[in-house]
Design an enzyme around this catalytic site. Structure first.
Site, PDB file in Angstrom:
ATOM      1  N   VAL A  30       6.966 -82.906 -45.715  1.00 61.73           N
ATOM      2  CA  VAL A  30       6.603 -81.870 -46.696  1.00 61.73           C
ATOM      3  C   VAL A  30       5.547 -82.334 -47.690  1.00 61.73           C
ATOM      4  O   VAL A  30       5.321 -83.527 -47.861  1.00 61.73           O
ATOM      5  CB  VAL A  30       7.845 -81.365 -47.481  1.00 61.73           C
ATOM      6  CG1 VAL A  30       8.800 -80.632 -46.564  1.00 61.73           C
ATOM      7  CG2 VAL A  30       8.531 -82.525 -48.206  1.00 61.73           C
ATOM      8  N   GLU A  31       4.915 -81.344 -48.365  1.00 63.97           N
ATOM      9  CA  GLU A  31       3.850 -81.560 -49.361  1.00 63.97           C
ATOM     10  C   GLU A  31       2.752 -82.458 -48.796  1.00 63.97           C
ATOM     11  O   GLU A  31       2.239 -83.344 -49.469  1.00 63.97           O
ATOM     12  CB  GLU A  31       4.390 -82.193 -50.659  1.00 63.97           C
ATOM     13  CG  GLU A  31       5.577 -81.522 -51.287  1.00 63.97           C
ATOM     14  CD  GLU A  31       5.265 -80.232 -52.030  1.00 63.97           C
ATOM     15  OE1 GLU A  31       4.173 -79.671 -51.834  1.00 63.97           O
ATOM     16  OE2 GLU A  31       6.135 -79.778 -52.777  1.00 63.97           O
ATOM     17  N   GLY A  32       2.378 -82.195 -47.554  1.00 65.02           N
ATOM     18  CA  GLY A  32       1.396 -83.028 -46.879  1.00 65.02           C
ATOM     19  C   GLY A  32       2.114 -84.089 -46.072  1.00 65.02           C
ATOM     20  O   GLY A  32       2.817 -84.930 -46.635  1.00 65.02           O
TER      21      GLY A  32
END
Lengths: 260, 385
Positions: free
Chosen positions: B367-369
Site C-alpha cells: 500500500v501507499e506505493g
C-alpha cells in the site's frame, strides 16, 4: 447546578498493593497510583448532569501532593476546577476524620447543590465516607446509585444493593454516591488534557480549611491497624478422586461451604 | 498488563501526555478486541468515534481548524502505538489523516473553514480515492473523468479501487481527470459520501487486516460542486503526491508498530517456553532472532522519525519518506516472519497473534506505493541531477 465530586487517588488495582511496615498505612510509594475507577464514574455522572443542567463541577480530594495527578485527570475529563486538601498532619486519618475534613473543604466551595462520590474506594474499601460526609454536612445521603436524575430541586436515584433496587429521592442540596454500573466514563480528550493544565487547582492546608490538627491524623484516629500480613498465596486446592462416590463428596463439600 | 512502554524521545510534555492517552486507549479499547474483529471481519466504526472524541483523528492539522497542531514526529508515534495494538485501526487513522491532507494543504481559506473542522472533529471518517482497477502504481494514468457542466459543477464517472474505508467513509478525497492525458489533466475533489451516483462495491476479501474495509468505489455521473474542487484544474496530481509522501510515513509508523507487537509476543514467549530444561531465550538461536528484530524495529522507527522531523522543519522529505516506508515495511515482513519462527508450532496457529501479524505485514509492502515504487522514487532522486 453546582456539583462537587469527591475523588481519591488509589494504588492501581493491577499493581501489587502493600501496607507500610512502620504504621500499617497504605504504602503509596510501592504502587502505581491512579484516579480510583469508581471516581471516574462519579466525575462522568457530574459532567452529564452539568451538560443537562449547567453549573460548575468542582473536584475535591484529600491526599498527598501526588494526588494532584488524580485531580488533573478529572479536570482533563472536563471538570472546571479542583480543591486539594494536602497536609502532612492528615497522614493515617480514619474514615470519620476524613469525612469531617472533606466536609470542611466542601464548605469552601460556594453554592454547592450536589455532592457526588464513589460508593467505596478500591484501597480502603470502607464504603463509609460518603454517608459520613453527608451526616457532617446535614445533607440527605443517597448511596449506591445506579441512576441519577435531577428535576428542579429534587434528585432521584435508583439505589442498587444486594437486597435489590430502591427508588429514593431527596431535595437538593444532597449527597449521592454512585456504584459501578452507573455509566461508562469518557476518556479525556487530548485537548482536554492540554486545557486541564490551565484550570484552577486550589491547594489547602489544615489551617486554610479551618481544620484543627488535633482532630486528624494517625495519632488521633479512632481506629488503629494493629497488625497486617500479606494474603497467603493460593494453595493448590483439594482434589477429589472419584471412587464411585465423587458426586456425593463434591455435594458434601459444596454443602459444607454453604454453596448449596 | 499491557505491552511494555517504549521509552520515547518526545518534544513536549503535551506530546508525552498524548502518548499516555494513546497507550491507555490502545490497551483498553483496541488490544482486547483486535483478534476477534480480525476473525469476524467486522469494521470497528464506533472505535474510530472513540478515538475521534479523544482528538486522535486530526492530530497534525492546525488548531484553528479543529486539529491539534501536533508535529508529524508526534502524530506518527501515536499511529505506531495504535498499529501495535491493532493494525487496521492504526492504518485507518493514517488513511483518514491522509484524506484530510489535500484540503488542509491546498484548499482555500473558505473551503477549509467550511469543511475541515468536521473532518478533523472525530465524528467523520475519510477515504482517499486515487487507485483504479487498471492503474495503481501508475497513478497519472487514471481514467475516472470529471466532466465540467455548464453550471460549473462536475459529473464524475469511473471506478476507484483498493479504497480503504470504501463504503464506510463519510467523505473522500477524489482524484479525477478534468483535462487531457497524463499528470497535468488531473484535478482533486472533496466528495461527500451519499452523493447520488456514488456507490461502493462489496468489500474485498483480503489475506489479512480483515476488519479494515477495502472496496471499489464506483462513480456514475455523480455530481460534485465546483466549490468542492481542491486547487485549480490540473493541479490534482500534485495534491495527490504531496498527500502520498505524508501517507508513506503513516505506513512506516504502522509497520514499526506491527513489528514491535510481534517482537513483544516473541520476547514474552521466549522467556517462558522451556526446552532442554532452559527458557528458549537462553539459546542464541532464539535470542539472536530477537536481537535482529529489535535492532530492525528501532532502526525503522528512527528512520521514519528522521523523515518526519524534516517534514516538520519544512525541509524536503519525499525521498526520506520513501526510504522509511521501504525499510520499515520490509523489516516488518522479516520481523513478523521470524517471530513466527521463535514461537515454532505455536506461532503457526491462531492461538497466538503472530501468524496474523505475518499476514498483515504483507499488505504494508504494497500500500501507499509498492516497495518497488519506493525504490523507483529513491533511485530517481539519486540519478536525476
Amino acid at each position: 447546578m453546582n456539583i462537587v465530586v469527591l475523588v481519591k487517588q488509589v494504588p492501581d488495582t493491577n499493581s501489587e498493593r502493600r501496607l507500610t511496615d512502620s504504621d500499617h498505612t497504605l504504602d503509596r510509594a510501592s504502587a502505581d497510583v491512579v484516579l480510583d475507577e469508581i471516581n471516574e464514574r462519579a466525575v462522568e455522572e457530574a459532567l452529564r448532569l452539568q451538560e443537562a443542567h449547567g453549573g460548575e463541577v468542582t473536584v475535591v480530594t484529600m491526599g498527598p501532593d501526588s494526588a494532584t495527578d488524580a485531580l488533573r485527570k478529572a479536570l482533563s475529563m472536563g471538570a472546571d476546577k479542583a480543591v486539594h486538601l494536602s497536609d502532612a498532619a492528615l497522614h493515617g486519618s480514619d474514615a470519620v476524620q476524613t469525612a469531617r475534613a472533606l466536609a470542611k473543604v466542601i464548605g469552601t466551595v460556594e453554592g454547592v447543590d450536589l455532592v457526588l462520590a464513589g460508593n467505596e474506594a478500591t484501597d480502603g474499601r470502607m464504603g463509609a465516607v460518603p454517608a459520613m460526609v453527608a451526616e457532617v454536612l446535614g445533607l440527605p445521603a443517597l448511596t449506591h446509585a445506579r441512576k441519577v436524575e435531577v428535576d428542579g430541586s429534587t434528585v432521584r436515584v435508583e439505589r442498587e444493593t444486594d437486597e435489590g433496587v430502591a427508588f429514593v429521592e431527596a431535595a437538593l442540596p444532597a449527597l449521592v454516591s454512585v456504584g459501578e454500573k452507573i455509566n461508562e466514563p469518557r476518556y479525556p480528550s487530548f485537548k482536554g488534557i492540554m486545557a486541564a493544565k490551565k484550570k484552577p487547582v486550589t491547594t489547602l492546608g489544615l489551617a486554610d480549611a479551618g481544620i484543627d490538627a488535633a482532630e486528624v491524623g494517625l495519632a488521633n484516629a479512632a481506629t488503629t491497624v494493629v497488625e497486617a500480613a500479606p494474603k497467603p498465596p493460593r494453595s493448590g486446592g483439594q482434589k477429589v478422586e472419584d471412587a464411585g462416590d465423587g458426586g456425593v463428596r463434591i455435594a458434601e463439600f459444596l454443602a459444607a461451604q454453604k454453596l448449596i | 498488563m499491557g505491552a511494555p512502554v517504549i521509552d520515547r524521545q518526545l518534544p513536549t510534555d503535551d506530546a508525552a501526555a498524548l502518548l499516555d492517552l494513546t497507550r491507555d486507549l490502545a490497551t483498553r479499547e483496541l488490544a482486547p478486541r483486535a483478534a476477534e474483529a480480525e476473525r469476524t471481519g467486522e469494521f470497528p466504526r464506533e472505535l474510530f468515534r472513540t478515538l475521534g472524541r479523544a482528538g486522535l483523528l486530526g492530530l497534525p492539522y492546525p488548531e484553528e481548524y479543529g486539529g491539534s497542531g501536533q508535529p508529524y514526529e508526534v502524530y506518527l508515534q501515536v499511529v505506531e502505538e495504535l498499529a501495535r495494538a491493532w493494525l487496521a485501526v492504526g492504518l485507518g487513522v493514517s488513511v483518514h489523516t491522509l484524506s484530510c491532507h489535500g484540503l488542509a494543504s491546498f484548499g482555500t481559506e473558505e473551503q477549509k473553514r467550511r469543511w475541515l473542522p468536521d473532518m478533523l472533529g472525530g465524528e467523520l471518517l475519510g477515504a482517499y480515492c486515487l487507485s483504479e482497477p487498471h492503474c495503481g502504481s501508475d497513478a497519472a494514468a487514471l481514467r475516472t473523468r470529471a466532466e465540467r457542466q455548464p453550471d460549473g459543477d462536475y459529473l464524475v464517472t469511473g471506478t476507484k479501487a483498493w479504497i480503504t474505508h470504501g463504503g464506510v467513509a463519510d467523505f473522500c478525497t477524489l482524484l479525477a481527470r478534468t483535462g487531457g492525458e497524463g499528470a497535468k489533466g488531473i484535478s482533486a475533489f472533496l466528495v461527500e459520501a451519499g452523493t447520488p451516483g456514488m456507490v461502493a462495491a462489496p468489500a474485498e476479501r483480503k489475506m489479512g487486516m480483515k476488519s479494515s474495509v477495502t472496496a471499489q468505489v464506483v462513480f456514475d455521473r455523480a455530481r460534485v460542486a465546483e466549490q468542492r474542487r481542491i486547487g485549480a484544474e490540473g493541479e490534482g496530481f500534485g495534491v495527490a503526491m504531496a498527500a502520498l509522501d505524508a501517507g508513506r510515513l503513516g505506513i512506516a509508523a504502522c509497520a514499526v508498530g506491527l513489528a514491535q507487537a510481534a517482537l513483544d509476543v516473541a520476547v514474552e514467549y521466549a522467556g517462558e517456553r522451556t526446552a532442554f530444561g532452559r527458557p528458549i531465550g537462553d539459546f542464541q538461536g532464539v535470542s539472536f532472532l530477537l536481537a535482529d528484530a529489535a535492532a530492525g524495529v528501532e532502526a525503522s522507527r528512527q528512520l521514519y522519525l528522521a523523515a518526519a522531523r524534516r517534514k516538520d522543519a519544512g525541509r524536503p522529505y519525499a525521498t526520506q519518506a520513501a526510504m522509511a516506508k521501504l525499510v520499515a515495511t520490509d523489516t516488518c515482513m522479516k520481523v513478523t516472519t521470524d517471530m513466527v519462527q521463535v514461537l515454532g508450532g505455536a506461532g503457526y496457529v491462531e492461538d497466538y497473534p503472530v501468524e496474523r501479524y505475518m499476514r498483515e505485514a504483507k499488505v504494508l509492502q504494497i500500500v501507499e506505493g509498492t516497495n518497488q515504487i519506493q525504490r523507483l522514487v529513491i533511485g530517481r532522486a539519486l540519478l536525476d541531477r
